[in-house]
Design an enzyme around this catalytic site. Structure first.
Site, PDB file in Angstrom:
ATOM      1  N   GLY B 148     -13.587   6.150  -8.496  1.00  0.00           N
ATOM      2  CA  GLY B 148     -12.694   5.287  -7.747  1.00  0.00           C
ATOM      3  C   GLY B 148     -13.486   4.329  -6.872  1.00  0.00           C
ATOM      4  N   CYS B 149     -12.816   3.289  -6.413  1.00  0.00           N
ATOM      5  CA  CYS B 149     -13.511   2.276  -5.629  1.00  0.00           C
ATOM      6  C   CYS B 149     -13.970   2.827  -4.280  1.00  0.00           C
ATOM      7  CB  CYS B 149     -12.626   1.043  -5.464  1.00  0.00           C
ATOM      8  SG  CYS B 149     -10.941   1.386  -4.930  1.00  0.00           S
ATOM      9  N   TYR B 150     -13.051   3.465  -3.529  1.00  0.00           N
ATOM     10  CA  TYR B 150     -13.454   4.039  -2.242  1.00  0.00           C
ATOM     11  C   TYR B 150     -14.541   5.110  -2.418  1.00  0.00           C
ATOM     12  CZ  TYR B 150      -9.399   1.933   0.222  1.00  0.00           C
ATOM     13  OH  TYR B 150      -8.484   1.080   0.785  1.00  0.00           O
TER      14      TYR B 150
END
Lengths: 345, 345, 345, 345
Positions: B148-150
């Site tokens: 995921g990005c985070y």
């Protein structure tokens, strides 16, 4: 009541003028500007034309003494500590939006502002203008040190659980996000449009002058020395400020209980709005207003409390709170001239 | 190498297409879209006209088996766990940009994604594609669960000090700020321009599905269960993501020592850039690129470390890292097709 | 081919560096900066670190003579007319992104740029670098006067119907809208974030130095003197420029016929994309690229043609077209190093 | 005076509520929403909590008849023409912010709105609510067709020189630029943040329903049929609208003379502000207000006049003007509740 504003071309001053124009009891008698005195206000701020009209003044204590009752200082740090002594002597009430009167003692002022503090007698006279917390002292005051924008959001969010002991102080982490008007009207590469747009940027990490201000008043409310980890960011918008706060819970309380406690804590304070469970504030919800919106989440998994606190940095974070403090100083309803609907969308 | 992209009208897919067009070894053979199959790509994305040209396909495993070597899944959660089994059977390598293969076990998947996990045998086959950490396993893999990005920004920032023990795990606080393309191309009031512009908004507080992803891999690297307080915010920009992290220091190390350690840790990894002392990243510095910029500050006053980590959510946070993983899976230089200058300003 | 860039800290230069890094035949040998020579590029532009690395140079004609083949001038007006003479003498090819070599004659230069023109012999040697129109002359040239951003969009939109006589010249109205990077990296109140954000502002009305540039080349193509009403606006975005053009139609042609004609006119030019009927360009469709997207509407009600032309002001409007011109000067495919997908979203 | 608002969740309604809350003579008695009746307003619009409080109503003509004096219609086109007949019968005054009552005749309504007009008797009763022009008729009216946002800016800019004959009508070109709130609160890809941000986009070219509205009232003021070339654009900001207008000058007048004439023309109208020579408006200068700022430039070179007209699309372009019209209908000072300082910065 007649008001003068010092530092008349900054964003704090312009927001003061906007609020005063709607205020039933305050009349603006002088806007003082070092760089623009002699200019018509409409030349500098065309958005004001046909609403207010005046020539910007040079600073003149004798003129102010005659004409004004209260002076707002919206100038950079270092100005008000030089001018407030003679204003007080002239019988003027002073509300200072700069940082000059906020920190106590020489050490903190030198370390974080790189300047000596104002004379001790005057410094002691100054009351910290976080209205919801210190309104009783503000009522009696002649000098109000209007809080910084980040401290306003952080302290209104934190103080309730610091005061009742639910919040632990071992690992308070505050993440601040500010719209770019918080950096003022002075130009810099950081506030140059093409650099700031489409950009989030951390700045002054570990060095922001609002760190000691937050710690000083948390410590006062807690009774013991409190430190915080506070990191500030510029986000690409003009107005709005959010503090997202995490701290350990010392008691097993759930979100509902925390919300109820905050509602009770602020029940007499119309400008602090505690959100419903699972609703969190956005800066747009307070745009152009004096509100502080607070959302709360007690996390069972981690045993920590998350507090999200949003203000308009120029409203409750500066000019709005200054007017709120003048309302309190005069015994007026604190909502006077301030209870307006945020600009949405 | 021939590539197909599933979920062809989302932002992840469009960024994959942009990167693949510059990649010397990957050829795009099929873009699959449930809603737009049969349409010419230029009709949906005029910005692509006269550069790439194709008709969007319906999903057809037999066609893919014949034409493609690798499939990128850039569809919403729940799609890839249904389709990857037959793709694997057909001998295709799979890179999944959704969350389907990231969390281990039924409990986590049900709790955070509200869905059952993929079949256990397949799930075990999947390698978590945080390239800098798991490149050895990625080399051998057939299914990559692209992070995921985070979690990409948070884990690249945290893992070095979690691994060497300098960072304590008792109070890890992560503040995430994402540009709005992170919410995808699907419409909602939260991503409606007039609601999102001039607004910072906290969302999914205590509930974001990236929380268990971060914790799972921190725990793996640390050896013991680790929890984090993670709060996410939408900020008014299209691209860019920042995680600001605070955690206690278990050792008395200064900023310089921390920076030197991070530089050594990532010395073989060209896409992680450790900033100089007192320099902190901005999302604009990585715009449109595969870089992760990290700034560090060891705070003596509080005994805590501040880590600021910035990526492009669609680059290193999604499509860029997916291509980086394919580079590694094929034994190519991991920079292939990715070492481009961020778009500045 | 070895290239030097003069004016190395401006946005034009930074975009040149971004494009050159991807160009297979151009090598950057020197970046010259008056204000920052001696500095490492990463200190000024952290986004470039670990990609390109050099020390910024002072201007030195002898060094350039030895090391470079082509010089890009991306400095403010007035610099290149002083330096290009000795560069030409030293056998260097020159591409000038400033306005110094665009206008012919003393009168225009004095009136619109408030400066004398370059020596006449040199001025005559300079070729106007609107690639699609003047590529034959550019092939042979040693000095290219790279067009301004507005003239690029306006002329590519207008010239086809000016040349074939469909467009009348009695009332050409051009409305220009530019992202704020068009104003450069130098600071001013107009480009201060809090002033420019959430704001559309008309500027230099009737006075913009791109007016005579547009008129000069329209007149050349038309054969008779042409004047235009051209108004420029700043819009709150970093990159992107649009010209919306209205002019009378002298022939009864419909939209379909106009589109077909434009497609034929630009059929050999890959960077001009003519949109389908009823589709109109957006600046996002060309973000970070060298494309010019043109939409057309022949209005039966009013007998006028509307042309909407969009470019990236730093791409086709500056650095992109400069590289395209160098491609043409060298007999390379004009797409070399430029045929990349716009950054979307 | 008691007011009801129909269409209570749109941006027009929300701005009406914001203004009414400050208005000394208007009391909000009912907010009617088809989609949200029964909901508390704070649930839908948290920014209103602790300021106004009500439950959204279903539409009920009997309840309105009893409780209200005036009804504002802020619903999409097609709603008010169905409901206004019975409201008029019930003795209610109606202010319609939609387009239903603006165009005269079946042909125009079918062509541009794709709907039949309201019953002819009612249509004739409706007065076009461009306050500065038609205040005398508005005083006597029961139905006000509140102008569209673009026509407000365009007509206030154009009518003075159309009326006195200085402006020629052969080639009037209007370039409209609107903030995205003009597209309403309904979701679409055009108003999806990631699509609209960092983007200028031309839309509805040659087809915008405000074209006939502008032409109808220009023609009325001129005496002969007038057509205009009008192109609309979305610009990346929430609020604000600008029309940049070019038309031929029939008389040899200079900028100073034009400015003087406009000042005289609007001398009794406090909300139209004519800028100084060489000063041009910005949308920020009218943000959140009811002002229309107009800048003028008579160009000797081209013999044409450039008019730049800026409003807040939700203020003077919608809700502000609606309240101004109610002020006039009631014989109150037209500034009542509206003379507030624009939100700057």
């Amino acid at each position: 009541m007649k008001a003068a504003v010092v530092g008349g071309t900054g964003y704090g001053a312009v927001e003061l003028i906007r609020i005063i124009q709607r205020h039933p009891y305050i009349e603006l008698v002088s806007v003082i500007s070092k760089s623009h005195h002699g200019d018509q206000v409409e030349e500098v701020f065309p958005h004001l034309s046909r609403i207010v009209s005046y020539t910007m003044d040079a600073y003149d204590i004798h003129k102010m003494e005659k004409e004004a009752d209260v002076v707002f200082f919206a100038a950079p740090s270092g100005v008000s500590k030089e001018l407030i002594p003679e204003c007080i002597e002239a019988g003027l009430k002073c509300v200072d939006l700069s940082g000059d009167f906020r920190l106590q003692g020489e050490e903190l002022n030198c370390l974080w502002y790189n300047q000596t503090p104002p004379p001790e007698a005057l410094a002691e006279q100054a009351v910290y203008g976080l209205t919801e917390l210190y309104w009783e002292a503000i009522q009696e005051s002649t000098i109000v040190a209007n809080p910084g924008c980040y401290p306003t959001a952080a302290l209104l969010g934190l103080i309730p659980v610091i005061k009742n002991g639910w919040g632990g102080t071992s690992s308070i982490v505050i993440d601040g996000k500010s719209g770019i008007s918080g950096a003022g009207r002075g130009m810099s590469l950081n506030t140059h449009y093409s650099e700031a747009n489409e950009n989030v940027k951390a700045y002054k990490v570990g060095k922001h002058q609002h760190i000691p201000e937050i710690e000083q008043f948390l410590s006062r409310e807690h009774g013991m020395e409190v430190t915080v980890s506070f990191t500030t960011h510029l986000v690409p918008m003009t107005r709005g400020l959010m503090c997202t706060i995490s701290l350990p819970l010392e008691e097993q309380v759930n979100t509902k209980e925390v919300i109820d406690y905050y509602r009770t804590f602020y029940s007499r304070h119309p400008f602090v709005r505690i959100m419903e469970k699972e609703v969190f504030p956005s800066t747009k919800g307070v745009y152009g207003s004096n509100f502080c919106d607070i959302g709360l989440h007690a996390d069972e998994r981690t045993g920590r409390l998350t507090i999200v606190s949003a203000i308009d940095n120029l409203g409750k974070g500066a000019a709005g709170q200054a007017i709120q403090n003048v309302n309190v100083m005069n015994g007026w309803d604190e909502r006077t001239g301030l209870m307006h609907v945020p600009v949405y969308p």
